[in-house]
Design a protein around this motif. Structure first.
Motif, mmCIF file in Angstrom:
data_model
loop_
_atom_site.group_PDB
_atom_site.id
_atom_site.type_symbol
_atom_site.label_atom_id
_atom_site.label_comp_id
_atom_site.label_asym_id
_atom_site.label_seq_id
_atom_site.Cartn_x
_atom_site.Cartn_y
_atom_site.Cartn_z
ATOM 1 N N SER A 72 38.053 33.626 45.333
ATOM 2 C CA SER A 72 37.241 34.622 45.076
ATOM 3 C C SER A 72 36.805 34.301 46.806
ATOM 4 O O SER A 72 36.015 35.125 46.848
ATOM 5 C CB SER A 72 35.986 33.664 44.235
ATOM 6 N N ASN A 89 35.524 38.281 48.452
ATOM 7 C CA ASN A 89 34.581 38.671 48.623
ATOM 8 C C ASN A 89 34.480 39.291 49.758
ATOM 9 O O ASN A 89 33.401 39.285 50.563
ATOM 10 C CB ASN A 89 33.910 37.412 48.365
ATOM 11 N N GLU A 140 34.763 36.452 39.460
ATOM 12 C CA GLU A 140 32.828 35.259 38.535
ATOM 13 C C GLU A 140 34.188 35.130 36.830
ATOM 14 O O GLU A 140 33.424 34.253 36.216
ATOM 15 C CB GLU A 140 32.092 36.229 38.501
#
Length: 367
Positions: free
Chosen positions: A202, A206, A284
């Motif tokens: 993650s 990102n 997510e």
């Protein structure tokens, strides 16, 4: 990755150019033959007194026996796709449901309802449905079949048959209560490793997403400056007779650079930005799936603790524990199979995306 090293191992007799090096990087074969084909196309604008929205044509072709016909054509709006995603999550809480494009994808980069925005969304919706169609479990979901086959009024009627408000409130309360309890104390090591992997993934995805958007913005600013810079030399050539040809030559060169940069930007917006953002959304989704698995495990753990502390109602507790153990096992097996499939798809998507960008960059600099 040894396969990357092999890319550079060419025979001396073969002329090596940057493009030929990229072209020799081969991918695995595509998926096996399917029995369900879905296309999302033909966006249409609808303006009412209350709202403006887009519908998309969804064409399905299939050879499956559970379908009454071999071909269907329906129109769906974005809200219908959201409904399908929520139904899949409700029916399969520990499977990895593909992400939908956000309500305003690529915010700040394209105007809502512009041709570019609509086309970006159409591609994402097409991918969403085909990912479901390729999934060994989700593809046979009844709500998915209804989404593909029901006319608008039939789908609207089916949507109204969902769980009532009190039932939904109960589910929400249970979910909040479970999340408060924290991670399951008896979580298998495999799922702890998955959780750690996703936390790192993650952060990295990102960061890559932010960098890619920054690169795109810098390219766009450079392109806009060049568009203004070229015509200045053409105007200048009109008042400088001695160097007019040279100035026109520079203007022509800048124009060619403009076209090459525009093509490169199109490559970034088509091959890199959507893939990176899709996997930001996937990160997510996966964290949510792992939490739901932990909630099921936590429910089992609390029942086992309660049984150990109670003298009475042992038979009732034992029956509940047996059912929860089955539920945990099903959840674990579903997630394990989906995890392997997701990682394989992710590696394929990332590799093809970055290879496409590398190839576009090489063509750009060669040009």
């Amino acid at each position: 990755d040894t396969s990357l090293a092999e890319v550079n191992s060419f025979s001396p007799s073969v002329p090596i150019s940057p493009s030929s090096m990229i072209n020799q990087y081969k991918f695995e074969d595509g998926p096996e033959l399917r029995d369900l084909f879905i296309t999302v196309d033909d966006p249409e604008s609808h303006i009412t007194a209350i709202e403006t929205f887009i519908t998309y044509r969804v064409v399905t072709k299939t050879t499956r026996g559970e379908f009454d016909s071999s071909e269907y054509e329906v129109r769906r709006r974005y809200q219908d796709f959201l409904w399908l995603k929520s139904k899949l999550e409700e029916a399969h809480p520990t499977l990895i449901i593909p992400p939908l494009p956000e309500k305003f994808i690529m915010k700040g980069m394209v105007e809502r309802f512009s041709d570019e925005f609509i086309e970006t969304r159409r591609k994402a919706l097409h991918k969403f449905l085909n990912r479901i169609a390729d999934h060994p479990t989700l593809t046979f979901n009844e709500d998915f079949k209804i989404f593909l086959t029901a006319q608008a009024w039939e789908l609207s009627s089916h949507k109204k048959q969902g769980p009532g408000l009190l039932s939904r409130m109960g589910q929400t309360v249970r979910a909040v209560a479970s999340s408060v309890r924290g991670a399951a104390k008896n979580r298998p090591e495999m799922f702890t490793e998955m959780n750690n992997y996703m936390e790192t993934f993650s952060q990295k995805i990102n960061l890559l997403d932010k960098i890619a958007h920054r690169i795109y913005k810098e390219e766009r600013d450079y392109f806009n400056e060049m568009k203004e810079y070229g015509p200045i030399h053409t105007l200048w050539s009109a008042s400088e007779e001695d160097i007019a040809d040279s100035l026109k030559g520079i203007a022509s060169c800048i124009d060619r650079c403009c076209k090459a940069t525009e093509k490169r930007m199109a490559g970034l917006s088509e091959h890199l930005l959507p893939i990176l953002h899709e996997y930001v959304l996937y990160s997510e989704i996966l964290m949510g799936v792992l939490k739901r698995r932990d909630q099921i495990q936590g429910e089992l753990d609390s029942k086992v603790d309660a049984l150990a502390n109670k003298k009475t109602e042992k038979d009732l507790f034992s029956e509940e524990i047996g059912k929860l153990e089955d539920k945990v096992e099903r959840a674990n097996n579903a997630l394990k199979a989906d995890w392997d499939r997701w990682k394989q798809n992710m590696q394929w998507d990332m590799r093809s995306s970055f290879t496409n960008v590398a190839e576009n960059n090489l063509h750009y600099y060669e040009e």
